[in-house]
Design an enzyme around this catalytic site. Structure first.
Site, PDB file in Angstrom:
ATOM      1  N   SER A   1       0.818  -1.206   0.000  1.00 31.23           N
ATOM      2  CA  SER A   1       0.000   0.000   0.000  1.00 31.23           C
ATOM      3  C   SER A   1       0.857   1.264   0.000  1.00 31.23           C
ATOM      4  CB  SER A   1      -0.901   0.022   1.235  1.00 31.23           C
ATOM      5  OG  SER A   1      -1.632  -1.173   1.316  1.00 31.23           O
TER       6      SER A   1
HETATM    7  N1  SAM Z   1      -0.425  -4.398   4.274  1.00 31.02           N
HETATM    8  C1  SAM Z   1       0.274  -4.804   3.093  1.00 31.02           C
HETATM    9  C2  SAM Z   1       1.589  -4.147   2.964  1.00 31.02           C
HETATM   10  O1  SAM Z   1       1.948  -3.313   3.759  1.00 31.02           O
HETATM   11  O2  SAM Z   1       2.291  -4.514   2.038  1.00 31.02           O
HETATM   12  C3  SAM Z   1      -0.502  -4.608   1.832  1.00 31.02           C
HETATM   13  C4  SAM Z   1      -1.536  -5.625   1.692  1.00 31.02           C
HETATM   14  S1  SAM Z   1      -2.203  -5.856   0.130  1.00 31.02           S
HETATM   15  C5  SAM Z   1      -2.950  -4.349  -0.219  1.00 31.02           C
HETATM   16  C6  SAM Z   1      -3.554  -6.913   0.559  1.00 31.02           C
HETATM   17  C7  SAM Z   1      -3.182  -8.326   0.845  1.00 31.02           C
HETATM   18  O3  SAM Z   1      -4.326  -8.981   1.340  1.00 31.02           O
HETATM   19  C8  SAM Z   1      -2.739  -9.106  -0.374  1.00 31.02           C
HETATM   20  O4  SAM Z   1      -1.452  -9.563  -0.179  1.00 31.02           O
HETATM   21  C9  SAM Z   1      -3.742 -10.258  -0.445  1.00 31.02           C
HETATM   22  O5  SAM Z   1      -3.153 -11.481  -0.858  1.00 31.02           O
HETATM   23  C10 SAM Z   1      -4.214 -10.347   0.995  1.00 31.02           C
HETATM   24  N2  SAM Z   1      -5.501 -11.016   1.231  1.00 31.02           N
HETATM   25  C11 SAM Z   1      -6.643 -10.956   0.503  1.00 31.02           C
HETATM   26  N3  SAM Z   1      -7.589 -11.710   1.088  1.00 31.02           N
HETATM   27  C12 SAM Z   1      -7.036 -12.246   2.220  1.00 31.02           C
HETATM   28  C13 SAM Z   1      -7.512 -13.100   3.252  1.00 31.02           C
HETATM   29  N4  SAM Z   1      -8.751 -13.582   3.258  1.00 31.02           N
HETATM   30  N5  SAM Z   1      -6.671 -13.424   4.235  1.00 31.02           N
HETATM   31  C14 SAM Z   1      -5.408 -12.954   4.253  1.00 31.02           C
HETATM   32  N6  SAM Z   1      -4.903 -12.154   3.310  1.00 31.02           N
HETATM   33  C15 SAM Z   1      -5.710 -11.787   2.310  1.00 31.02           C
END
Ligand code: SAM
Length: 661
Positions: free
Chosen positions: A62
């Site tokens: 993000s």
């Molecule tokens: N906080 C992160 C960072 O600082 O890099 C960015 C996260 S990214 C925007 C969102 C993440 O949520 C992705 O890596 C995706 O694979 C994960 N995701 C989506 N659905 C999920 C779930 N049900 N459980 C865990 N992770 C999930």
């Protein structure tokens, strides 16, 4: 290994603290965590940019500010146990780990979870545990948590997560459809069964995929469905906050390095276009050294306003007669409206406490006020050179009978086969230029004003004659005049001068890439500026889907508030509307899938001072190639007409200057 300490410091100061995040633990944590270690190696140089970046498994890390905003909203504090859903790169978890006692971060992709876990080990962040799994169910083994932060958007906040919050704990999560703008919500558990919800504004995240989130459709067909242009706009669009939010104008800081920034409008009567341009202009003036604001208004009218903005005395002659008050001619609402009034006052306040030579000035690029310009040259010469003034009276006397309706002069000049006033007005300008040193020694600003007026008279004389020879020729004369005036201003103010220009999209969007240039051989100020300044010039177009607009049905007819028809299918406006993002900035520079997709010529809507909805397709749409026409596109899906100010000037009310209201 490059040293990123300075870049990180700048990120914290410019992107986080400047946007109002003040929590000292959070700022310290962001200063500490090496974000470049959380992106793929070839992205390290971009790690401290103000944007999200791609990471492994097709996911994203993000934008730093969004990470800070969520942690701030979740009120993560020392002593807390925190749950993160969607660990991705692990960056947000690492930052929270520098504040809280313990962080559990869940990631559904095994590959990402593994990389993030190894980062924590390498950095010695042993209070952060990365687990692989479906975060939509939470992590009950360690519940309750003082804070839960979800970095992926669900259709709702799963009950399972709410139940894992401690009493008094806070959850922050985006809620809304995938590929659309979502809402960031904050839920506080106030008692066992009581929860308070607050909306924090629009955001965009990848979907939360899992039992209490969205279904995983990526493996349902053999290959991924190609994304539509509307979806791509949705993805690339940078959401613009409300006008009251300082981030609105900050989004345009990317153009701060340019020499000339041209801001367009898709009509001459839409409030949002004025308000947006006012905020962006003020930002460029206050923070990026812009000292010229040049607008599609007549020079003598703008000069009147300029005196007010630069805290100069009004000329004695000015305001004395109603004729001299600015913006009295059709279309008056274009400048006499509440948004311009507020903008003028803001510009004046920018000049408070500045030395005269550092002040921002306000100038008109257009050539319609022939009578006003003639009067201004004569008044000037009366003061500095009475003999020359007598000569000017004689030469301009040739045009005087037509100064209220110069189009008649053009008609007459062509039917009689000669330009009877041309020589006199050309000679007048030459003489003023010849005597530059002598006159400018008395007052450089006054000389500049008089010379601009004399040039205006000369060009207007040619313009009105050309009107009868063909629309393209007179259009080109007018836009060339605007460009010349701008160039003279930049030159007069020296090498450090920087200008913001306000004019209609049809003037500032590069005409070479629209029907204007390709079919009608018309050029415009945007094209001329681009040819002269290249990357040092930035052209920003504005658009809307529907709402109301102030416009007339015919030239010289009264202003009406008209309903703007929804944009036509197939137009750039319709694509923007169908993206589902209500207000955005789309940067069209650089390569990319979206830019490619937008390169196909499409219809674009142009509403001027006249709007004829009945014949809209033929009166107001023309083809353009958006990414070549503009460097950026600003979108307001629903817009409102400007609020006009009365035209009559009430004399003698100084504090209400310059519009007498
Ligand atoms: N906080 C992160 C960072 O600082 O890099 C960015 C996260 S990214 C925007 C969102 C993440 O949520 C992705 O890596 C995706 O694979 C994960 N995701 C989506 N659905 C999920 C779930 N049900 N459980 C865990 N992770 C999930």
């Amino acid at each position: 290994m490059a040293d990123f300490t300075q870049a990180r410091e700048q990120m914290v100061v410019r992107q986080i603290a400047a946007r109002g995040i003040a929590d000292r633990h959070l700022l310290a944590a962001m200063r500490e965590v090496p974000r470049h270690e959380f992106v793929p190696a070839d992205m390290a140089a971009m790690a401290y940019e103000d944007s999200p970046l791609p990471i492994e498994a097709g996911q994203t890390i993000s934008q730093p500010y969004i990470v800070a905003l969520m942690i701030d909203a979740a009120e993560v504090a020392p002593g807390d146990k925190v749950l993160e859903i969607g660990a991705g790169s692990g960056y947000a978890a690492a930052v929270m780990g520098r504040i809280a006692d313990r962080v559990v971060a869940i990631e559904r992709h095994g590959e990402l979870a593994e990389i993030a876990a190894s980062r924590m080990r390498r950095l010695g962040y042993d209070n952060v545990e990365i687990v692989q799994g479906d975060g939509s169910k939470g992590w009950s083994a360690e519940a309750p948590y003082e804070a839960i932060v979800a970095a992926a958007s669900g259709s709702h906040v799963p009950e399972a997560l709410l139940r894992q919050l401690s009493i008094g704990g806070t959850l922050v999560m985006p809620v809304g459809e995938p590929s659309a703008v979502q809402n960031l919500v904050k839920v506080t558990r106030t008692a066992e069964d009581d929860f308070e919800q607050e909306d924090l504004g629009p955001v965009r995240f990848v979907p939360l995929i899992g039992e209490h989130g969205w279904r995983d459709t990526s493996r349902e067909s053999g290959r991924p469905r190609p994304r539509s242009i509307e979806e791509r706009i949705n993805q690339a669009a940078e959401i613009l906050p409300d006008f009251e939010d300082p981030d609105f104008a900050a989004a345009f800081d990317r153009f701060g390095d340019a020499r000339v920034v041209l801001l367009g409008e898709a009509s001459h009567g839409t409030s949002e276009f004025y308000r947006a341009r006012a905020l962006v202009t003020e930002r460029l003036v206050r923070h990026h050294g812009f000292n010229i604001v040049a607008v599609e208004a007549d020079w003598p009218d703008a000069a009147f306003v300029d005196r007010y903005i630069r805290h100069r005395e009004a000329r004695e002659e000015e305001g004395a007669s109603a004729e001299d008050a600015p913006f009295q001619r059709f279309p008056t609402w274009m400048w006499r409206n509440t948004d311009v009034d507020a903008f003028i006052r803001r510009l004046r306040s920018c000049n408070e406490g500045r030395y005269a030579e550092e002040m921002v000035g306000f100038y008109g690029l257009d050539l319609y006020n022939l009578g006003g310009s003639i009067r201004a040259v004569i008044d000037y010469l009366d003061d500095v050179d009475p003999d020359a003034a007598a000569l000017a009276r004689e030469r301009y006397g040739c045009l005087q009978p037509w100064s209220r309706n110069p189009a008649l002069y053009g008609q007459l000049a062509i039917s009689e086969g000669y330009a009877r006033c041309e020589d006199g007005v050309v000679e007048m300008l030459r003489e003023l230029q010849r005597k530059r040193l002598e006159y400018a020694a008395l007052d450089g600003e006054e000389w500049l004003d008089a010379a601009a007026n004399a040039r205006l008279v000369k060009n207007a004389e040619g313009y009105y004659r050309a009107m009868y020879r063909g629309a393209a020729e007179s259009w080109n004369l007018r836009d060339t005049h605007m460009f010349e005036t701008l160039s003279q201003l930049l030159e007069a103010k020296g090498p450090g001068a920087k200008a913001v220009v306000w004019a209609h999209n049809s003037h500032i969007g590069n005409a070479a890439y629209t029907e204007m240039g390709q079919v009608r051989e018309e050029l415009n100020i945007g094209q001329l500026v681009k040819e002269r300044f290249g990357e040092q010039a930035r052209l920003v177009g504005f658009g809307t889907h529907s709402g109301t607009v102030a416009a007339a049905t015919d030239w010289d007819r009264p202003m009406e508030i008209k309903a703007v028809r929804p944009a036509l299918p197939g137009s750039y406006e319709r694509l923007s509307h169908d993206s589902g993002v209500p207000r955005f900035l789309l940067d069209l520079r650089g390569p990319g899938e979206l830019r490619e997709a937008l390169m196909e010529p499409r219809l674009e809507r142009f509403i001027g001072v006249i709007y004829r909805p009945e014949t809209e397709r033929w009166s107001h749409y023309a083809e353009a190639i958006l990414p070549m026409q503009f460097d950026a596109w600003v979108w307001f899906d629903e817009t409102e007409a400007v609020t006009p100010l009365p035209v009559e000037q009430r004399p003698g009310e100084d504090e209400t200057y310059p519009f007498g209201l």
